[in-house]
Design a protein around this motif. Structure first.
Motif, short mmCIF file in Angstrom:
data_model
loop_
_atom_site.label_atom_id
_atom_site.label_comp_id
_atom_site.label_asym_id
_atom_site.label_seq_id
_atom_site.Cartn_x
_atom_site.Cartn_y
_atom_site.Cartn_z
N GLY A 35 0.64 -1.28 -0.01
CA GLY A 35 -0.04 0.05 0.05
C GLY A 35 0.79 1.26 -0.13
N GLY A 36 2.05 1.28 -0.54
CA GLY A 36 3.06 2.39 -0.64
C GLY A 36 2.70 3.14 -1.61
N GLU A 37 3.79 3.72 -2.22
CA GLU A 37 3.66 4.40 -3.22
C GLU A 37 5.02 4.53 -4.25
OE1 GLU A 37 4.56 8.91 -1.70
OE2 GLU A 37 2.79 8.04 -0.99
N ILE A 38 4.76 5.07 -5.66
CA ILE A 38 5.87 4.91 -6.39
C ILE A 38 7.01 5.54 -6.00
CG2 ILE A 38 6.46 5.56 -9.05
CD1 ILE A 38 4.36 2.92 -8.58
N VAL A 39 8.33 5.11 -6.27
CA VAL A 39 9.61 5.84 -5.66
C VAL A 39 10.11 6.60 -6.96
CG1 VAL A 39 9.80 4.36 -4.01
CG2 VAL A 39 10.87 3.79 -6.43
N LYS A 40 10.84 7.53 -6.47
CA LYS A 40 11.39 8.43 -7.28
C LYS A 40 12.64 7.59 -8.19
CE LYS A 40 14.10 11.75 -5.67
NZ LYS A 40 15.36 12.25 -5.68
N ASP A 41 13.46 7.13 -7.28
CA ASP A 41 14.71 6.38 -8.03
C ASP A 41 14.37 4.78 -7.98
OD1 ASP A 41 16.68 8.55 -8.06
OD2 ASP A 41 16.19 8.91 -5.98
N LEU A 42 15.05 4.34 -9.12
CA LEU A 42 14.98 3.04 -9.46
C LEU A 42 15.55 2.07 -8.20
CD1 LEU A 42 14.15 0.70 -11.56
CD2 LEU A 42 16.36 1.07 -12.59
N ARG A 43 15.02 1.05 -7.96
CA ARG A 43 15.47 0.30 -6.74
C ARG A 43 15.72 -1.32 -7.52
NH1 ARG A 43 16.31 3.52 -2.55
NH2 ARG A 43 16.41 1.76 -0.98
N VAL A 44 16.52 -1.98 -6.81
CA VAL A 44 16.83 -3.37 -7.16
C VAL A 44 16.95 -4.29 -5.91
CG1 VAL A 44 19.30 -3.23 -7.28
CG2 VAL A 44 18.22 -4.78 -8.79
N VAL A 45 16.53 -5.54 -5.96
CA VAL A 45 16.66 -6.54 -4.75
C VAL A 45 17.23 -7.80 -5.48
CG1 VAL A 45 14.21 -7.12 -4.80
CG2 VAL A 45 15.94 -7.45 -2.79
N ASP A 46 17.98 -8.38 -4.78
CA ASP A 46 18.24 -10.06 -5.22
C ASP A 46 17.26 -10.84 -4.69
OD1 ASP A 46 20.70 -9.52 -6.28
OD2 ASP A 46 21.66 -9.64 -4.38
N VAL A 47 16.66 -11.72 -5.53
CA VAL A 47 15.78 -12.80 -5.26
C VAL A 47 16.05 -14.18 -5.76
CG1 VAL A 47 13.52 -11.16 -5.22
CG2 VAL A 47 14.27 -12.26 -7.38
N PRO A 48 15.92 -15.23 -4.87
CA PRO A 48 16.32 -16.51 -5.23
C PRO A 48 15.09 -17.21 -6.07
CG PRO A 48 15.89 -16.45 -2.87
CD PRO A 48 15.61 -15.13 -3.29
N ILE A 49 15.33 -17.75 -6.91
CA ILE A 49 14.58 -18.72 -7.75
C ILE A 49 13.96 -19.66 -6.86
CG2 ILE A 49 14.15 -20.39 -9.70
CD1 ILE A 49 14.76 -17.54 -10.68
N VAL A 50 12.52 -20.07 -6.73
CA VAL A 50 11.76 -20.71 -5.94
C VAL A 50 11.53 -22.08 -6.97
CG1 VAL A 50 9.91 -21.37 -4.71
CG2 VAL A 50 10.89 -19.11 -4.67
N ASN A 51 11.93 -23.27 -6.56
CA ASN A 51 11.65 -24.32 -7.38
C ASN A 51 9.98 -24.43 -7.66
OD1 ASN A 51 10.05 -27.31 -6.98
ND2 ASN A 51 12.22 -27.61 -7.61
N LEU A 52 9.71 -24.62 -9.00
CA LEU A 52 8.39 -24.54 -9.46
C LEU A 52 7.33 -25.35 -8.69
CD1 LEU A 52 6.91 -22.74 -11.53
CD2 LEU A 52 7.34 -24.81 -13.21
N GLU A 53 7.68 -26.52 -8.44
CA GLU A 53 6.78 -27.67 -7.74
C GLU A 53 6.45 -27.08 -6.24
OE1 GLU A 53 4.91 -29.73 -9.16
OE2 GLU A 53 5.85 -29.27 -10.86
N ASP A 54 7.51 -26.70 -5.58
CA ASP A 54 7.54 -25.96 -4.09
C ASP A 54 6.58 -24.68 -4.43
OD1 ASP A 54 9.13 -27.73 -3.36
OD2 ASP A 54 10.71 -26.29 -3.06
N CYS A 55 6.66 -23.95 -5.53
CA CYS A 55 6.09 -22.95 -5.69
C CYS A 55 4.45 -23.18 -5.79
CB CYS A 55 6.51 -21.91 -6.86
SG CYS A 55 5.64 -20.55 -7.07
#
Ligand SMILES: *[C@@H]1O[C@H](CO)[C@@H](O)[C@H](O)[C@H]1NC(C)=O
Length: 257
Positions: free
Chosen positions: A155-175
């Motif tokens: 429920g936040g808002e659009i930010v001014k500056d581009l952000r990035v985050v590392d995310v691990p792939i989740v096994n498709l069956e687990d997902c």
């Protein structure tokens, strides 16, 4: 002596708490340096940013099909700061090319191309990203990243500056199992990453942005669980770009849709 010890303990305490309290970004990410992720596009309607996207050649940006509802009229290339947009050089009017069988995010095929009204000016601020070249499956637990101007909290808002985050792939069956617990069948041709087993992931406003693994755009931000970005709850869902290469190549070749 006592003083120093106190200070050390306080700092230690703050650091521990800080794991959750500090740095809530894309969701727990950071700013993107100006010279990286030069393919990032802000997809906009007349009112401003509505979705993310990524440049794949001088004529096309990839985004999510569900962004069409927001009536995108232009994309902005060449800036990570959405308050520094030069309309003459950075804004490109677009025509939408939705994947033909797309109906809604629950049924998948959530991918769309945007044809730019003029050639993108490539250079130090603008460069396309490569797509995966074949249907190679991204390995489970691969380190990938997602970037966007989306909310930094539910429920936040659009930010001014581009952000990035590392995310691990989740096994498709687990997902599928994790989403199955709440009675939801995931569509075909997806990749799951982040949002589960980590407090990192995407949020609203990041839709259409790329999931980048080993320098290639392998996924498109599609949806999360009930627009709730208080992770971990459920894995984030991305459209698997490798499953749409034939369609993308066709449109790139005819340079139209
Ligand atoms: C740039 O274009 C956007 C979208 O068309 C518009 O809302 C904005 O007012 C323009 N900015 C300037 C400085 O002309």
């Amino acid at each position: 002596m006592m003083h120093a010890l106190h200070r050390f303990l306080l700092l230690h305490l703050l650091t521990c708490l800080g794991l959750y309290a500090l740095g809530s970004e894309i969701i727990n990410g950071q700013n993107v340096p100006e010279n990286l992720m030069l393919y990032m596009a802000s997809v906009q309607n007349n009112g401003g940013h509505v979705c993310g996207g990524f440049l794949i050649n001088e004529h096309f940006v990839v985004t999510a099909a569900h962004c069409e509802r927001r009536n995108p009229t232009s994309v902005v290339l060449g800036t990570h700061n959405l308050q520094k947009v030069d309309n003459n050089t950075m804004r490109y009017r677009v025509k939408t090319c939705k994947f033909p069988s797309y109906e809604n995010v629950n049924k998948g095929d959530d991918i769309m191309l945007l044809k730019l009204s003029r050639k993108a000016r490539l250079g130090k601020k603008v460069q396309p990203i490569q797509l995966p070249n074949t249907e190679v499956k991204v390995k489970d637990k691969s380190k990938c990243r997602v970037a966007g101007w989306g909310f930094t909290k539910t429920g936040g808002e659009i930010v001014k500056d581009l952000r990035v985050v590392d995310v691990p792939i989740v096994n498709l069956e687990d997902c599928k199992n994790k989403w199955g617990h709440i009675g939801k069948n995931l569509p075909a041709n997806i990749i799951c990453a982040g949002g589960s087993g980590t407090n990192k992931g995407f949020c609203q406003g990041d839709s259409g942005g790329p999931l980048v693994c080993n320098g290639k755009a392998v996924g498109v931000v599609s949806f999360n669980y009930r627009a709730n970005c208080d992770y971990p709850n459920k894995p984030n869902v991305y459209t698997d770009v490798s499953k749409y290469l034939t369609w993308i190549k066709k449109i790139l070749k005819q340079n139209n849709c």
